[in-house]
Write a protein that holds these residues in place. Structure first.
Motif, mmCIF file in Angstrom:
data_model
loop_
_atom_site.group_PDB
_atom_site.id
_atom_site.type_symbol
_atom_site.label_atom_id
_atom_site.label_comp_id
_atom_site.label_asym_id
_atom_site.label_seq_id
_atom_site.Cartn_x
_atom_site.Cartn_y
_atom_site.Cartn_z
ATOM 1 N N ASN A 206 -6.999 -6.300 -5.051
ATOM 2 C CA ASN A 206 -7.044 -6.008 -6.507
ATOM 3 C C ASN A 206 -6.355 -4.785 -6.697
ATOM 4 O O ASN A 206 -5.765 -4.347 -7.608
ATOM 5 C CB ASN A 206 -8.172 -6.261 -7.099
ATOM 6 C CG ASN A 206 -8.688 -7.590 -6.945
ATOM 7 O OD1 ASN A 206 -8.056 -8.542 -7.085
ATOM 8 N ND2 ASN A 206 -10.071 -7.790 -7.129
ATOM 9 N N LEU A 207 -6.672 -3.712 -5.629
ATOM 10 C CA LEU A 207 -6.384 -2.389 -5.831
ATOM 11 C C LEU A 207 -4.881 -2.384 -5.838
ATOM 12 O O LEU A 207 -4.399 -1.259 -6.054
ATOM 13 C CB LEU A 207 -7.142 -1.573 -4.516
ATOM 14 C CG LEU A 207 -8.529 -1.439 -4.827
ATOM 15 C CD1 LEU A 207 -9.050 -0.738 -3.433
ATOM 16 C CD2 LEU A 207 -9.161 -1.187 -6.050
ATOM 17 N N LEU A 208 -4.250 -3.058 -5.208
ATOM 18 C CA LEU A 208 -2.729 -3.088 -4.957
ATOM 19 C C LEU A 208 -1.730 -3.495 -6.456
ATOM 20 O O LEU A 208 -0.628 -3.580 -6.598
ATOM 21 C CB LEU A 208 -2.143 -3.853 -4.096
ATOM 22 C CG LEU A 208 -2.678 -3.394 -2.706
ATOM 23 C CD1 LEU A 208 -2.524 -4.372 -1.639
ATOM 24 C CD2 LEU A 208 -1.935 -1.949 -2.239
ATOM 25 N N ARG A 209 -2.655 -3.622 -7.465
ATOM 26 C CA ARG A 209 -2.170 -4.417 -8.732
ATOM 27 C C ARG A 209 -1.342 -3.067 -9.828
ATOM 28 O O ARG A 209 -1.483 -3.334 -10.889
ATOM 29 C CB ARG A 209 -3.147 -5.019 -9.625
ATOM 30 C CG ARG A 209 -3.214 -6.326 -9.234
ATOM 31 C CD ARG A 209 -4.075 -6.974 -10.467
ATOM 32 N NE ARG A 209 -4.002 -8.465 -10.479
ATOM 33 C CZ ARG A 209 -5.268 -9.061 -10.202
ATOM 34 N NH1 ARG A 209 -6.341 -8.298 -10.478
ATOM 35 N NH2 ARG A 209 -5.400 -10.362 -10.074
ATOM 36 N N ARG A 210 -1.308 -1.870 -9.016
ATOM 37 C CA ARG A 210 -0.847 -0.841 -9.863
ATOM 38 C C ARG A 210 0.464 -0.827 -9.997
ATOM 39 O O ARG A 210 1.453 -1.145 -9.420
ATOM 40 C CB ARG A 210 -1.550 0.389 -8.931
ATOM 41 C CG ARG A 210 -0.728 0.315 -7.491
ATOM 42 C CD ARG A 210 -1.469 1.613 -6.841
ATOM 43 N NE ARG A 210 -0.773 1.759 -5.503
ATOM 44 C CZ ARG A 210 -1.356 1.901 -4.454
ATOM 45 N NH1 ARG A 210 -2.708 2.235 -4.241
ATOM 46 N NH2 ARG A 210 -0.654 1.957 -3.098
ATOM 47 N N PHE B 43 0.826 -1.197 0.095
ATOM 48 C CA PHE B 43 0.193 -0.142 -0.061
ATOM 49 C C PHE B 43 0.896 1.206 0.194
ATOM 50 O O PHE B 43 0.482 2.209 -0.662
ATOM 51 C CB PHE B 43 -0.884 0.102 1.340
ATOM 52 C CG PHE B 43 -1.916 1.112 1.279
ATOM 53 C CD1 PHE B 43 -1.425 2.140 2.021
ATOM 54 C CD2 PHE B 43 -3.278 1.033 0.534
ATOM 55 C CE1 PHE B 43 -2.608 3.207 2.040
ATOM 56 C CE2 PHE B 43 -4.129 2.291 0.703
ATOM 57 C CZ PHE B 43 -3.905 3.253 1.362
ATOM 58 N N TYR C 85 -8.700 -5.050 3.116
ATOM 59 C CA TYR C 85 -8.278 -4.183 1.822
ATOM 60 C C TYR C 85 -8.312 -4.815 0.701
ATOM 61 O O TYR C 85 -7.993 -6.179 0.649
ATOM 62 C CB TYR C 85 -6.976 -3.602 2.109
ATOM 63 C CG TYR C 85 -6.527 -2.423 0.871
ATOM 64 C CD1 TYR C 85 -5.870 -2.688 -0.149
ATOM 65 C CD2 TYR C 85 -7.212 -1.271 0.846
ATOM 66 C CE1 TYR C 85 -5.569 -1.953 -1.043
ATOM 67 C CE2 TYR C 85 -7.041 -0.353 -0.041
ATOM 68 C CZ TYR C 85 -6.248 -0.749 -0.970
ATOM 69 O OH TYR C 85 -5.864 0.157 -1.970
ATOM 70 N N ASP C 86 -9.077 -4.621 -0.302
ATOM 71 C CA ASP C 86 -9.058 -5.179 -1.695
ATOM 72 C C ASP C 86 -7.987 -5.335 -2.289
ATOM 73 O O ASP C 86 -7.269 -4.401 -3.003
ATOM 74 C CB ASP C 86 -10.445 -4.598 -2.444
ATOM 75 C CG ASP C 86 -10.457 -4.944 -3.967
ATOM 76 O OD1 ASP C 86 -11.059 -4.472 -4.619
ATOM 77 O OD2 ASP C 86 -9.765 -6.059 -4.210
#
Lengths: 695, 695
Positions: free
Chosen positions: A346-350, A98, A343-344
């Motif tokens: 998937n949102l960390l795939r950035r 994160f 925490y999702d």
């Protein structure tokens, strides 16, 4: 050795008094510059807390921090064994990801269970600029198994000692973390503390924030030796090449061996040994600011650290009681922890900005495939969903593989949150192994965890494997879910079921007997059909025999499955014949036939192009038939569907105006594939498809 | 004025070229010190990007930032009108709260709708060290209504102009934000930029990251005047007292008036006027680093800002297309946005370390009450849940209050995610107003939003009010939810229902006629009973008249509600009499009676001590009876319960070993309260309670 040791200990203690004052930040010998450019000693800024009694004024002394080279690769090592630690590791990794802005390389020392889980997880997670290497904990055991350890971490709790030898020889430095740690800041700031090491220092640690090593906790309490309060090994900066050069392996083995002459075992695993070594060689350690390992056990003195500092960096739940510790500020820490727990991911795939890195394996092809999709295509969502790689966490809960009984069968199914209540009933009806895929968000996965823990029926079963497939995309990837559950089945045979069906109480034993009798798989290539029924009644007394079932059928309390809306789905089972049958009988494939079958585990997979609802099982039976599996109906087998409100997913699907057309398109493509693979034999299915549909 | 203006404009343009280069960070006149203590101009650090063509080497020049006084109170102002902006504001606030370490004071300029929502939300949220003040947008309209504005924000889009006059005169500085902004950093860092203002500067802004103000977007495109690309007003540092001293009000009115002589209206609302003023007085503006307002519209040039900077601070979705803008890095930004959209707001209720502040209103008493609970009490969870103050967001979706029809009735009910599918059916059965409380997590609230938006039936209804009560605690606060829905009803009468019941198609009109006829409320203190039935059949044809219902009852397709398990719940309705009845008839209260009733809106509230399941409606009817409401059964009214799987909440509840005992304890306490309030009249209920229960 003793006088020198004592003097050294005193000196170290003095150093500690100055440096380990939880509020102070150690100053390197280089001149200090305060954040505002003010030289040391200048008047405090408005609002600064008064100078600490340690003598330093905290606010006016911050050592200059040379910035890390942009995009420097940071290395993190964790020892992780078992199902529960694997889940903890995921939360730790989420918190690190994160805040991070650097590429990362995780080095994971794992047992087979953790490796299984984490390898699949990272592979499907596809986080850019993250690399993962695995090291077999089993192979390390001989190096430390001679050390008795009372701590609940067992042998795994000793493995940090051997990291310098285990990690690649060209790896110079690494951050080592326990799995029960949560980050509240950018890990690059921690890595930057390596720059404060003097030339002799090889290991960075935060003071242990309890009185354990002072040795006065109870009568006859004899902790391992340590400098003052000692150090906590939940967060470690390890300068590996210096450690190797300093002969670390000999050093710790010698020290441990010596201590074990008088102490029966370690109590706090490798932490005891690290502290004993440091006591003998205090120059090895660079004390780190306490905010980098705020320890939250019951005896914690952590409040001395953060009651003045507003900037906590890393939280360490170093107590088996975890979130139930009694600590004044535990609500704050718990909130931070819960943030990442739910925490999702998937949102960390950035992507990392400005740090180009090779895409994770599979990501490039995926991106290309996605880029080729036509956004104007009415069925765009279907195509997109099919391509999606969902993050998968297999065996989310503790699971023991089945013991290798002959002819064993695993019940395979998939579900989402709205069907959790079926699990207990299913467990009562099926005493054998199960492999279940659950389509959940990160937050739902935690609810699911609590649900199972609170259920006596479910907690008692170690042979039900739950695999979490993380939700992503608008359409329900039903066949991808089934394939995950199927791939994870560990018995030679599988019963391919749906979550809303309760099998006959006798089915498990009956299937195994039938498999043996028919020599399924070896002598007989077949799919054994378990006839499907349904009740429309909300309250229903489950029949305990075929005779009872027939009576309910005759009285209208039961029907053959989907008798009213879509009899073609199961008509080919020939229920009239089934009533009288006493031996298995063969039936022929028919259009739209979708029975529930038992097959060898190495059967064809479900076709993942069928997302949403409609035809996803039919296609599989077509495939089985094309591969010449005989369809044999079992005379004493049955399974019954219970009524339920349509799920949100199915409602959403059916309200979509395009789904019918898209389903037709998918069927057509499926048949084209069939033709390619089976040639003329596929004609039979095509012809059946083109027949006008009955009511 | 023109020559000077032009010279000034040129000078400003030159300044802009130097300063607004998106990669550079402006340097104040004071000497710069690089982060490592290196003076300006020294060799770049390894890994630094090459010097920008603007001439500055970005990496070696960072103005010294004097730290903010610890615990300095920061002020933030936002203009927010309507339901959708209110939701956006919540996401903005969550992102601010996530990173902040300072006490905050929000100044919200709102219409009645937003005020309604946000006042309740902040009051129930009880975030420590957050204060909120409201300013009535209606009152400000006269000050700006003379300005024609084509932008979709209407009059609200002009209100930032009047903030210096609206905000308290003793408020010196404020950060102004649009609602479509998301923070990725600590707002204190933004506040600290006030320190860079020269003595003349009064307003800090980031360059507008599109070509709009260059005026060449299409033929005849005439934007308002601006310096170069102009500035974007999504994020503003307003030095209020300087603005007031500089005669801001006159300044902008004069400029706006002049421009409106030649331009028909503003296109970008107050942003146009700010830019026109700045063009005339360039010395007013302190340009801020672009990372403080990364603008993500379709025409954005934002990539020039962040393609080099790794540190984005604030994301601004300044396009009506929001998450659907086409931008190379939109996945990154969308993930950040989604993080906060779905983030559990309860986790933000944490104390600020080291900044003691008065607890939010109600928090102190709550903490004391919670502290008094006995953790060893078997019913601790029940007591705790009852005390909990849940965060509430009323009218989560756009809602139009009912037009004031006489004898109007609002259907009141509560639900959670697993009953969303009932909503469409309910809308088809009940054409009148509804007030529904939904018990959801933040993430579920977003799913719910999408569900309604995707449903033609639900989107078409503006008279159904949805109030989100955010989940917290282990037990279902059923009566708290009902009370929220009840309190939000806007008609003189309410129909107190449950979500699993579908009312007769004719019920709405029939109730209004009955209310009129019986003169409910004014002449007649009564609760009108709507007889309850149930079907056990999953598929069911809803009766369109009483006669049809009776036929179904006789054929066994329908039963009176809970006929099999618990007939006492509704037996007192006297269904035998109801069959024949043609006029309303009175019935007497009986133990455990829990009918669905229509009452005036000012009826007693539900008793919130009843959490979980069991007796929560019974207690309410007892209260109504104790207050001498007559129970009148309506001959043509009926409502039918559809079968459904037990919810997760109810399963969890029933599996709890203590719930029965705790329920009994709650009932006893309820009766004690009754005795206190109604004296001897309460005896009747006590006696009934003590009778042995039938099967």
């Amino acid at each position: 050795m003793l006088p020198r040791g004592r003097a050294r200990a005193l000196g170290a203690a003095a150093l500690l008094l100055l440096l380990l004052d939880p509020g102070s930040v150690p100053c390197a010998p280089t001149p200090c510059v305060s954040p505002g450019g003010r030289p040391r000693g200048a008047a405090a800024v408005d609002g600064d807390p008064p100078a600490h009694r340690g003598g330093h004024s905290r606010s006016d002394c911050v050592p200059p921090r040379p910035p890390l080279p942009k995009c420097e690769l940071l290395h993190v090592a964790v020892v992780c064994a078992g199902h529960n630690s694997s889940r903890d590791l995921v939360t730790l990794v989420k918190s690190v990801l994160f805040y991070r802005k650097n590429p990362l390389h995780f080095h994971l020392v794992t047992d087979a269970t953790a490796r299984n889980i984490l390898e699949m997880l990272f592979h499907t997670w596809m986080v850019p600029a993250v690399r993962v290497s695995f090291y077999d904990a089993e192979e390390l055991k001989p190096q430390i198994s001679w050390i008795p350890n009372k701590h609940y971490s067992g042998l795994y709790g000793l493995m940090k000692l051997v990291l310098p030898g285990v990690l690649p020889p060209d790896l110079a430095r690494v951050i080592v973390l326990d799995t029960d740690v949560t980050f509240a800041s950018d890990i690059a700031e921690l890595w930057a503390l390596f720059a404060h090491f003097s030339d002799e220092q090889v290991i960075g640690l935060v003071e242990n924030q309890s009185d354990w090593y002072l040795g006065n906790l109870w009568r006859n309490h004899r902790p391992w030796p340590a400098l003052g309060r000692g150090f906590n090994t939940g967060v470690i900066l390890l300068w590996l090449d210096r450690l190797r050069q300093a002969g670390w392996e000999q050093m710790w083995k010698l020290t441990a061996g010596q201590e074990l002459l008088t102490l029966p075992s370690t109590s706090l695993a490798d932490q005891d040994i690290f502290n004993a070594v440091i006591k003998e060689h205090p120059g090895l350690v660079q004390p780190l600011p306490c905010v980098w390992n705020v320890q939250l056990s019951d005896h914690t003195l952590a409040e001395r650290c953060y009651s003045e500092a507003a900037d906590l960096k890393v939280i360490h739940w170093n107590s088996p009681k975890k979130l139930r510790v009694k600590n004044k500020h535990v609500a704050y820490f718990r909130n931070l922890y819960l943030t990442f727990l739910e925490y999702d991911g998937n949102l960390l795939r950035r992507e990392l900005f400005g740090c180009p890195s090779p895409p994770p394996s599979g990501a490039k092809q995926l991106q290309q495939a996605l880029a080729h999709l036509d956004e104007e295509d009415a069925c765009f969502e279907f195509r997109q969903q099919q391509l999606m790689v969902h993050r998968v966490h297999v065996t989310f809960l503790p699971h023991v593989p089945p013991p290798g009984r002959p002819h064993d069968v695993t019940l395979v199914a998939q579900l989402s949150m709205d069907r959790l209540q079926m699990l207990e009933a299913l467990c009562r009806h099926w005493p054998g192994p199960m492999s279940l895929a659950l389509y959940l968000t990160d937050a739902e996965a935690q609810q699911f965890l609590r649900f199972v823990e609170a259920s006596a029926v479910l907690s008692a079963r170690q042979d039900v494997a739950y695999h979490v497939v993380y939700r992503e995309g608008p359409l329900y990837p039903v066949n991808q879910l089934r394939n995950v559950a199927l791939a994870q089945a560990l018995t030679p045979y599988v019963f391919l079921s749906d979550i809303d069906f309760l099998p006959a109480f006798s089915l498990y034993d009956y299937l195994r007997a039938s498999i043996e009798q028919l020599q399924l798989g070896s002598e007989q290539k077949a799919a054994l059909v378990v006839p499907a029924f349904e009740t429309l009644h909300y309250r229903f007394s489950f029949p305990s025999s075929k005779a009872e079932l027939l009576a309910l059928l005759d009285s209208g309390a039961l029907y053959t499955f989907r008798f009213h809306e879509w009899p073609r789905g199961h008509a080919a089972t020939d229920y009239v014949r089934w009533r009288q049958a006493r031996t298995p009988y063969r039936v022929q494939w028919a259009a739209d036939y979708e029975p529930y079958v038992v097959v060898p585990r190495d059967c064809p997979r479900y076709d993942p192009r069928f997302v949403g609802f409609g035809w996803n099982k039919v296609a599989h039976i077509v495939e089985l038939d094309a591969q010449e599996y005989e369809l044999l109906v079992l005379p004493e087998a049955f399974t019954i569907h219970l009524p339920h409100a349509p799920s949100l997913d199915i409602s959403r699907f059916r309200s979509s105006p395009t789904y019918r057309d898209c389903l037709q398109a998918l069927k057509d493509e499926f048949h084209q594939d069939l033709s390619r693979r089976y040639g003329a034999a596929a004609l039979k299915y095509l012809t059946a498809l083109q027949q006008p549909r009955g009511a």
